[in-house]
Design a protein around this motif. Structure first.
Motif, PDB file in Angstrom:
ATOM      1  N   ALA A  33     115.755  14.650  36.599  1.00 11.56           N
ATOM      2  CA  ALA A  33     115.326  15.949  37.094  1.00 11.56           C
ATOM      3  C   ALA A  33     113.845  15.929  37.447  1.00 11.56           C
ATOM      4  O   ALA A  33     113.035  15.285  36.762  1.00 11.56           O
ATOM      5  CB  ALA A  33     115.597  17.016  36.047  1.00 11.56           C
ATOM      6  N   PRO A  34     113.449  16.606  38.506  1.00  9.85           N
ATOM      7  CA  PRO A  34     112.032  16.621  38.892  1.00  9.85           C
ATOM      8  C   PRO A  34     111.209  17.450  37.920  1.00  9.85           C
ATOM      9  O   PRO A  34     111.664  18.486  37.435  1.00  9.85           O
ATOM     10  CB  PRO A  34     112.058  17.265  40.283  1.00  9.85           C
ATOM     11  N   VAL A 120      98.288  30.973  42.755  1.00  9.92           N
ATOM     12  CA  VAL A 120      99.492  30.368  43.322  1.00  9.92           C
ATOM     13  C   VAL A 120      99.974  29.267  42.383  1.00  9.92           C
ATOM     14  O   VAL A 120      99.178  28.434  41.939  1.00  9.92           O
ATOM     15  CB  VAL A 120      99.208  29.787  44.726  1.00  9.92           C
ATOM     16  N   PHE A 121     101.277  29.266  42.091  1.00 11.21           N
ATOM     17  CA  PHE A 121     101.832  28.265  41.184  1.00 11.21           C
ATOM     18  C   PHE A 121     103.324  28.089  41.465  1.00 11.21           C
ATOM     19  O   PHE A 121     103.980  28.974  42.020  1.00 11.21           O
ATOM     20  CB  PHE A 121     101.619  28.657  39.715  1.00 11.21           C
ATOM     21  N   CYS A 122     103.844  26.926  41.081  1.00 16.04           N
ATOM     22  CA  CYS A 122     105.277  26.653  41.197  1.00 16.04           C
ATOM     23  C   CYS A 122     105.981  27.327  40.029  1.00 16.04           C
ATOM     24  O   CYS A 122     105.722  26.994  38.872  1.00 16.04           O
ATOM     25  CB  CYS A 122     105.537  25.150  41.180  1.00 16.04           C
ATOM     26  N   GLU A 123     106.864  28.271  40.337  1.00 18.02           N
ATOM     27  CA  GLU A 123     107.425  29.118  39.277  1.00 18.02           C
ATOM     28  C   GLU A 123     108.693  28.550  38.674  1.00 18.02           C
ATOM     29  O   GLU A 123     108.867  28.553  37.457  1.00 18.02           O
ATOM     30  CB  GLU A 123     107.692  30.512  39.832  1.00 18.02           C
ATOM     31  N   ARG A 124     109.623  28.080  39.507  1.00 13.32           N
ATOM     32  CA  ARG A 124     110.886  27.588  38.954  1.00 13.32           C
ATOM     33  C   ARG A 124     111.655  26.803  40.014  1.00 13.32           C
ATOM     34  O   ARG A 124     111.486  26.987  41.210  1.00 13.32           O
ATOM     35  CB  ARG A 124     111.758  28.754  38.473  1.00 13.32           C
ATOM     36  N   TRP A 125     112.525  25.929  39.509  1.00 14.89           N
ATOM     37  CA  TRP A 125     113.471  25.224  40.364  1.00 14.89           C
ATOM     38  C   TRP A 125     114.692  26.102  40.594  1.00 14.89           C
ATOM     39  O   TRP A 125     115.083  26.885  39.728  1.00 14.89           O
ATOM     40  CB  TRP A 125     113.920  23.911  39.721  1.00 14.89           C
ATOM     41  N   VAL A 126     115.296  25.952  41.762  1.00 13.55           N
ATOM     42  CA  VAL A 126     116.496  26.693  42.122  1.00 13.55           C
ATOM     43  C   VAL A 126     117.509  25.699  42.688  1.00 13.55           C
ATOM     44  O   VAL A 126     117.176  24.892  43.561  1.00 13.55           O
ATOM     45  CB  VAL A 126     116.200  27.787  43.175  1.00 13.55           C
ATOM     46  N   ALA A 127     118.731  25.732  42.177  1.00 12.85           N
ATOM     47  CA  ALA A 127     119.788  24.839  42.645  1.00 12.85           C
ATOM     48  C   ALA A 127     120.432  25.434  43.891  1.00 12.85           C
ATOM     49  O   ALA A 127     121.080  26.483  43.818  1.00 12.85           O
ATOM     50  CB  ALA A 127     120.827  24.619  41.549  1.00 12.85           C
ATOM     51  N   HIS A 128     120.244  24.774  45.010  1.00 12.30           N
ATOM     52  CA  HIS A 128     120.756  25.261  46.295  1.00 12.30           C
ATOM     53  C   HIS A 128     121.913  24.374  46.742  1.00 12.30           C
ATOM     54  O   HIS A 128     121.915  23.167  46.472  1.00 12.30           O
ATOM     55  CB  HIS A 128     119.635  25.241  47.341  1.00 12.30           C
ATOM     56  N   GLY A 131     120.585  21.277  48.528  1.00 11.41           N
ATOM     57  CA  GLY A 131     119.571  20.418  47.939  1.00 11.41           C
ATOM     58  C   GLY A 131     118.794  21.125  46.846  1.00 11.41           C
ATOM     59  O   GLY A 131     119.263  22.079  46.232  1.00 11.41           O
ATOM     60  N   GLN A 132     117.572  20.641  46.610  1.00 10.98           N
ATOM     61  CA  GLN A 132     116.732  21.186  45.556  1.00 10.98           C
ATOM     62  C   GLN A 132     115.749  22.193  46.132  1.00 10.98           C
ATOM     63  O   GLN A 132     114.986  21.891  47.051  1.00 10.98           O
ATOM     64  CB  GLN A 132     115.946  20.069  44.869  1.00 10.98           C
ATOM     65  N   ALA A 133     115.769  23.410  45.611  1.00  9.65           N
ATOM     66  CA  ALA A 133     114.847  24.446  46.057  1.00  9.65           C
ATOM     67  C   ALA A 133     113.829  24.748  44.965  1.00  9.65           C
ATOM     68  O   ALA A 133     114.049  24.482  43.783  1.00  9.65           O
ATOM     69  CB  ALA A 133     115.616  25.719  46.435  1.00  9.65           C
ATOM     70  N   LEU A 134     112.719  25.298  45.392  1.00  5.07           N
ATOM     71  CA  LEU A 134     111.601  25.588  44.502  1.00  5.07           C
ATOM     72  C   LEU A 134     110.987  26.921  44.897  1.00  5.07           C
ATOM     73  O   LEU A 134     110.782  27.200  46.079  1.00  5.07           O
ATOM     74  CB  LEU A 134     110.540  24.487  44.629  1.00  5.07           C
ATOM     75  N   SER A 135     110.691  27.752  43.906  1.00  5.99           N
ATOM     76  CA  SER A 135     110.008  29.023  44.140  1.00  5.99           C
ATOM     77  C   SER A 135     108.519  28.850  43.881  1.00  5.99           C
ATOM     78  O   SER A 135     108.114  28.406  42.804  1.00  5.99           O
ATOM     79  CB  SER A 135     110.577  30.104  43.220  1.00  5.99           C
ATOM     80  N   ILE A 136     107.704  29.188  44.885  1.00  4.81           N
ATOM     81  CA  ILE A 136     106.257  29.205  44.727  1.00  4.81           C
ATOM     82  C   ILE A 136     105.814  30.667  44.648  1.00  4.81           C
ATOM     83  O   ILE A 136     106.098  31.463  45.544  1.00  4.81           O
ATOM     84  CB  ILE A 136     105.542  28.481  45.875  1.00  4.81           C
ATOM     85  N   ARG A 156     114.233  21.254  49.618  1.00  4.96           N
ATOM     86  CA  ARG A 156     114.299  19.840  49.970  1.00  4.96           C
ATOM     87  C   ARG A 156     115.767  19.485  50.132  1.00  4.96           C
ATOM     88  O   ARG A 156     116.541  19.522  49.166  1.00  4.96           O
ATOM     89  CB  ARG A 156     113.673  18.964  48.876  1.00  4.96           C
ATOM     90  N   ARG A 157     116.152  19.187  51.355  1.00  5.50           N
ATOM     91  CA  ARG A 157     117.564  18.934  51.647  1.00  5.50           C
ATOM     92  C   ARG A 157     118.045  17.627  51.032  1.00  5.50           C
ATOM     93  O   ARG A 157     117.276  16.702  50.775  1.00  5.50           O
ATOM     94  CB  ARG A 157     117.788  18.891  53.160  1.00  5.50           C
ATOM     95  N   ASP A 158     119.372  17.560  50.826  1.00  6.57           N
ATOM     96  CA  ASP A 158     120.076  16.325  50.464  1.00  6.57           C
ATOM     97  C   ASP A 158     119.648  15.746  49.121  1.00  6.57           C
ATOM     98  O   ASP A 158     119.744  14.544  48.903  1.00  6.57           O
ATOM     99  CB  ASP A 158     119.906  15.266  51.562  1.00  6.57           C
ATOM    100  N   VAL A 159     119.172  16.610  48.214  1.00 11.88           N
ATOM    101  CA  VAL A 159     118.909  16.171  46.844  1.00 11.88           C
ATOM    102  C   VAL A 159     120.176  16.397  46.032  1.00 11.88           C
ATOM    103  O   VAL A 159     120.682  17.521  45.963  1.00 11.88           O
ATOM    104  CB  VAL A 159     117.725  16.937  46.229  1.00 11.88           C
ATOM    105  N   LYS A 160     120.690  15.349  45.430  1.00  7.65           N
ATOM    106  CA  LYS A 160     121.909  15.467  44.648  1.00  7.65           C
ATOM    107  C   LYS A 160     121.609  16.033  43.267  1.00  7.65           C
ATOM    108  O   LYS A 160     120.543  15.815  42.704  1.00  7.65           O
ATOM    109  CB  LYS A 160     122.582  14.092  44.527  1.00  7.65           C
TER     110      LYS A 160
END
Length: 302
Positions: A33-34, A120-128, A131-136, A156-160
Motif C-alpha cells: 500500500a502507498p 494544503v495536505f494529502c488527506e486520505r486515499w480513496v479506492a476507485h 485505480g488509486q485516488a487521493l484527496s488533497i 492514478r489509473r491502473d493501480v491494482k
C-alpha cells in the motif's frame, strides 16, 4: 495523522515547479500500500488581490458585482498542490494524475484585500474502480477562523488493489426538465490563457504536442476553468456568504471546441447543472451550487 508543517515563503517560481515536475516523472515501483505523504504545506498570508481576482474573473467570465469568485482561492493554493504531487514522498509521478472531482465550501464572505493562511495536505486515499485516488485538502483561514475549504480528488489509473474508502460517483442529475441555457465557444489558446491565471501549465492544456504525449489528440480545457466558467454563469451578484460547489469531471473538452451549459429548473439558491457537448449527449462536468445555506460537512461518498 500527524503532519509535518512546512512554511512555503516565498512561493516557488514557475520554473521551479516545472523542474520538480520533470524530476517526478519517474518514481520507484511500490511494494504494498502507498504511504500517505505527511507534509502540510502552508503559506501564511496570501492576499486576495484585486488584480488577481479581476484577471481570474476575466478568464472565467465572472463580473465584478459577483464579488470574490467561489472557486478563486483554489488557484491561489494550486502551487502547493503541485508541490505535494511532485515531492519525493508522493508515491506516483505527478504527470498522469487525473483530476476527478472538487468540493468547495465557503463559510464566510471573502473580500478583496483580505489575507488568507492557506494549508494544503494529502488527506486520505480513496479506492476507485479505475485505480488509486487521493484527496488533497485545502484550508483557508482568516484571523484564525476557517473561512474556505476544498477537497480535490486525483486519480492514478491502473493501480491494482487500491486502498482507502470506496469512491462513489455521488452527483446525480435527473434529465427531466434539463435545458440548454448557454453556449460557449472555446478558442484554441484557452488553456494557455487560463494557465497564466491559474499557474497550471500542464502541457495537456497548453500544447497539442504535449497533449499527444499523454494520449490526447488535442489540448484539453482545464477542469477548474470549466468549473469556474459554470459558476460565473450562476453565482448571484452581490457576493456570497456561505456557499458550496460540488463537481465531478467527466469527458475532456478538446480545444478549440464548443460546449453548452445545461441546467435543471431553478429551485431557490440551488443550481444543478452539467457542461455537455452542444447536442447534449456527452457530459464534460456535472455540478451543484448552493448558497446562503450553512455548509454541512460531507464525505466523498455521501
Amino acid at each position: 495523522m500527524d503532519y509535518v508543517t512546512q512554511i512555503i515563503d516565498p512561493p516557488p517560481s514557475r520554473t521551479r515547479l516545472l523542474l520538480d515536475g520533470v524530476r517526478a516523472l519517474r518514481k520507484p515501483k511500490l511494494d504494498g500500500a502507498p504511504p500517505l505523504p505527511g507534509e502540510r504545506l502552508v503559506r501564511a498570508a496570501v492576499e486576495l488581490s484585486p488584480g488577481g481576482i479581476a484577471a481570474y474573473g476575466r478568464a472565467c467570465g465572472f463580473r465584478p458585482e459577483q464579488g470574490v469568485p467561489l472557486s478563486y482561492p483554489h488557484v491561489l493554493a494550486f502551487p502547493l498542490h503541485l508541490m505535494l504531487l511532485t515531492r519525493p514522498s508522493f508515491p506516483y509521478p505527478a504527470s498522469g494524475m487525473v483530476h476527478l472531482a472538487n468540493r468547495i465550501r465557503q463559510h464566510q464572505r471573502l473580500q478583496a484585500g483580505q489575507a488568507l493562511r492557506l494549508e494544503v495536505f494529502c488527506e486520505r486515499w480513496v479506492a476507485h474502480p479505475k485505480g488509486q485516488a487521493l484527496s488533497i485538502a485545502t484550508r483557508a483561514y482568516s484571523a484564525g477562523t476557517l473561512v474556505w475549504e476544498s477537497d480535490s480528488l486525483y486519480l492514478r489509473r491502473d493501480v491494482k488493489n487500491p486502498v482507502g474508502e470506496p469512491w462513489n460517483d455521488v452527483l446525480a442529475l435527473q434529465e427531466e426538465g434539463v435545458l440548454r441555457t448557454q453556449r460557449w465557444v472555446l478558442p484554441v489558446d484557452l488553456g494557455r490563457r487560463f494557465a497564466k491565471v491559474s499557474g497550471d501549465f500542464n502541457p495537456i492544456h497548453t500544447s497539442v504536442i504535449g497533449a499527444r504525449l499523454f494520449g490526447f489528440r488535442r489540448a484539453i480545457a482545464h477542469g477548474m476553468w470549466t468549473l469556474g466558467r459554470a459558476l460565473a454563469a450562476q453565482q448571484p451578484p452581490g457576493g456570497l456568504d456561505q456557499a458550496e460547489a460540488h463537481c465531478d469531471f467527466k469527458l475532456p473538452i478538446f480545444l478549440p471546441g464548443q460546449v453548452a451549459l445545461w441546467n435543471r429548473p431553478v429551485t431557490g439558491p440551488r443550481r444543478e447543472f452539467e457542461v455537455r457537448n452542444f447536442a447534449g449527449d456527452k457530459p464534460h462536468m456535472r455540478g451543484l451550487l448552493l448558497w446562503n445555506e450553512k455548509p454541512a460537512k460531507r464525505a466523498w461518498n455521501e
